[in-house]
Scaffold this active site. Structure first.
Site: not given
Ligand code: PLP
Length: 371
Positions: A39, A264
């Site tokens: 994702k 800055y």
């Molecule tokens: C992001 C996510 C994961 C992976 O999580 P990690 O901590 O990066 O391994 C697994 N399942 C769901 C539903 C997620 O949203």
């Protein structure tokens, strides 16, 4: 156009990704399927290249966040099952069908709408049911799961291919929350079976749970951050490799006289004449302002150069006193596995953040090169 945003370069080490995938296999053994979570543009590493790499490594399915990402993968000619884990809106039901995406179902409204659209098209949609066992994020509440299962059972154009939950505290092996969530999830699985469901996939484990809670693995695991090489907790006997290196270049090198302010608000004042370099890339590209007078870049893969003054929008200054031969055009590493101080973990410690956020924010604007 893309080059306008190519101020930083992110080198994505696909061999390290492959290595990490195999380390996950080592941890979980032969049985559970590995559903890589890619994702948010593969946590900033690039959606399509990581999808292709994951499929080569034997992933039976890909986990992405949004319908838009699913469509992007379909346009890239990826035909594998794709699970949309962050939920969908009712008005996305048609796109789900059209692109053969597998949504997670978290409300009766969504289930009804998908069932209706699928029915009209004379089709069945595969879905995974998502249960909220104690994170208060997406999913049917534990207390309402029996009722939800009964209602979904009546929807003839949905095929329940999976049942899942998500764990909130799995990197902490001593937290009782994970055991509580898993106990609730086991109850839900039992209810689903009693209701006549026979899901092909049962899954709960994110990276922390893969490492800490063998009982969370069921027949599929969902690693994210460990595939990118930044484990959220110690993993005995396995060595993950950070996949992303972000680099830039010095654009200007000057000797600043003693007593001058740098950047800055002059939060740094030269204590003597000092050689100062200007690095391209600033907070607009994910270089967090908490690194002001705090972070480092790595020059020639060996010398750590302290950042001087406040990080600007498009650039920042570094101390070149220790590297007299440094010159405009030289490459510097902002974030990478080459040194602990500039690793994702190092940045996270300096910026009150987590490697997840650092990969996403740096990966977003950098020009990515996969090798
Ligand atoms: C992001 C996510 C994961 C992976 O999580 P990690 O901590 O990066 O391994 C697994 N399942 C769901 C539903 C997620 O949203």
């Amino acid at each position: 156009m893309a080059d306008l945003f190519s101020i930083l370069k992110a080198t994505i080490d696909l061999l390290a990704f492959r290595h990490n995938f195999r380390e996950v296999r080592k941890i979980v053994g032969k049985k559970p399927a590995i559903l890589p979570i890619i994702k948010a543009d593969g946590y900033g590493h690039g959606l399509v290249p990581l999808a292709k790499e994951s499929l080569k490594l034997g992933a039976p399915m890909l986990g992405i966040g949004t319908v838009a990402e699913g469509i992007e993968l379909r346009h890239a000619k990826i035909a594998s099952p794709i699970l949309v884990i962050d939920g969908i809106f009712k008005d996305e039901a048609r796109e789900i069908l059209k692109h053969h995406l597998t949504p997670v179902i978290f409300s009766h409204d969504i289930a009804l709408e998908l069932n209706r659209i699928a029915g009209k098209a004379g089709k069945t949609v595969s879905v995974h049911l998502k249960f909220d066992t104690g994170m208060s994020r997406l999913g049917f509440l534990f207390g309402e799961s029996g009722k939800a299962l009964k209602k979904i059972r009546k929807l003839k154009n949905l095929h329940v291919e999976g049942v899942m939950t998500h764990l909130a505290s799995s990197p902490d092996s001593s937290s009782p929350q994970t055991e509580i969530q898993l106990a609730r999830f086991n109850k839900i699985i039992e209810m689903a079976r009693n209701e006549g469901f026979n899901p092909k996939w049962i899954h709960a484990a994110n990276s922390g749970a893969i490492i800490n809670f063998p009982s969370s693995r069921y027949n599929m695991v969902r690693p994210g951050i460990i595939l990118y090489g930044a484990p959220p907790c110690p993993a005995r006997g396995v060595a993950f490799k950070q996949v992303m290196t972000v680099s830039s270049r010095l654009i200007s090198v000057k000797n600043i006289p003693h007593g001058e302010g740098v950047g800055y608000n002059a939060t740094y004042v030269t204590p003597r004449t000092k050689k100062v370099g200007l690095v391209v890339g600033g907070y607009a590209h994910g270089v967090n302002r908490l690194l002001s007078n705090n972070g480092f870049v790595l020059w020639k893969k060996k010398s750590l150069l302290p950042m001087l003054g406040n990080i600007c929008m498009d650039n920042f200054m570094v101390d070149l006193s220790k590297v007299p031969t440094a010159k405009a055009g030289d490459e510097v590493i902002l974030m990478g596995p080459q040194n602990d101080k500039v690793s994702a973990k190092g940045w996270a410690d300096l910026t009150n953040s987590i490697p997840y956020e650092i990969f996403c924010s740096l990966g977003k604007s950098a020009k990515k090169v996969w090798k």
